[in-house]
Design an enzyme around this catalytic site. Structure first.
Site, PDB file in Angstrom:
ATOM      1  N   GLN A  60      -5.575   2.930  -0.317  1.00 34.24           N
ATOM      2  CA  GLN A  60      -4.240   3.479  -0.566  1.00 34.24           C
ATOM      3  C   GLN A  60      -3.494   3.594   0.756  1.00 34.24           C
ATOM      4  O   GLN A  60      -3.384   4.670   1.331  1.00 34.24           O
ATOM      5  CB  GLN A  60      -4.371   4.850  -1.245  1.00 34.24           C
ATOM      6  CG  GLN A  60      -3.066   5.433  -1.719  1.00 34.24           C
ATOM      7  CD  GLN A  60      -2.495   4.659  -2.877  1.00 34.24           C
ATOM      8  OE1 GLN A  60      -3.199   4.217  -3.760  1.00 34.24           O
ATOM      9  NE2 GLN A  60      -1.188   4.493  -2.886  1.00 34.24           N
ATOM     10  N   PHE A  61      -2.980   2.454   1.255  1.00 33.50           N
ATOM     11  CA  PHE A  61      -2.325   2.451   2.562  1.00 33.50           C
ATOM     12  C   PHE A  61      -1.088   3.342   2.607  1.00 33.50           C
ATOM     13  O   PHE A  61      -0.675   3.790   3.672  1.00 33.50           O
ATOM     14  CB  PHE A  61      -1.985   1.030   3.012  1.00 33.50           C
ATOM     15  CG  PHE A  61      -0.709   0.492   2.425  1.00 33.50           C
ATOM     16  CD1 PHE A  61       0.485   0.595   3.130  1.00 33.50           C
ATOM     17  CD2 PHE A  61      -0.695  -0.096   1.174  1.00 33.50           C
ATOM     18  CE1 PHE A  61       1.671   0.105   2.594  1.00 33.50           C
ATOM     19  CE2 PHE A  61       0.479  -0.585   0.631  1.00 33.50           C
ATOM     20  CZ  PHE A  61       1.665  -0.485   1.347  1.00 33.50           C
ATOM     21  N   THR A  62      -0.526   3.679   1.457  1.00 33.95           N
ATOM     22  CA  THR A  62       0.684   4.502   1.459  1.00 33.95           C
ATOM     23  C   THR A  62       0.406   5.933   1.912  1.00 33.95           C
ATOM     24  O   THR A  62       1.341   6.685   2.180  1.00 33.95           O
ATOM     25  CB  THR A  62       1.365   4.509   0.079  1.00 33.95           C
ATOM     26  OG1 THR A  62       0.456   5.000  -0.892  1.00 33.95           O
ATOM     27  CG2 THR A  62       1.833   3.110  -0.301  1.00 33.95           C
TER      28      THR A  62
END
Length: 129
Positions: A60-62
């Site tokens: 989940q790079f966000t």
């Protein structure tokens, strides 16, 4: 369907620039030992392994969002190749702790479903451990 578990943990993981395998080791170890599942008396005394649970590990790079403006920036996230490498390494470390692991698809636009049974949602940062 890419990854699925029954009872256990949904781990949203984000590799940031400069993150290391040592941090992934530390995080996996901490998660494996975290006593957040209820025992027979209803007390949070069991780890995911003690409770017979599994882990769904999703990239989940966000989580690296820079929110100083109105449009989030993601430049703090690790580059995609390094992010994938650390994500896969972390998943392997969780599995090495004796926890069944299922994964999402790295870098994919995913549709997740969660049945949250309990009051526990925890933000963890290796800088705080």
């Amino acid at each position: 369907m890419v990854g699925e578990i029954g009872a256990g943990l949904l781990i949203l993981i984000c590799a940031m620039q400069g993150d290391t395998e040592a941090q992934a080791d530390k995080l996996a170890s901490k998660i494996a030992k975290l006593r957040i599942f209820k025992d027979a008396a209803g007390k949070m005394n069991l780890s995911v392994k003690d409770a017979g649970g599994a882990a769904l590990v999703v990239s989940q790079f966000t989580l690296a969002a820079d929110l100083r403006g109105n449009r989030p920036g993601f430049s703090y996230a690790a580059a995609p190749d390094e992010g994938r490498r650390l994500y896969e390494y972390f998943s392997g470390r969780v599995a090495a702790e004796g926890i069944a692991v299922s994964n999402g698809s790295f870098g994919a636009d995913m549709d997740l479903a969660l049945h949250n049974d309990g009051p526990v949602t925890i933000w963890m940062d290796t800088a705080d451990m």
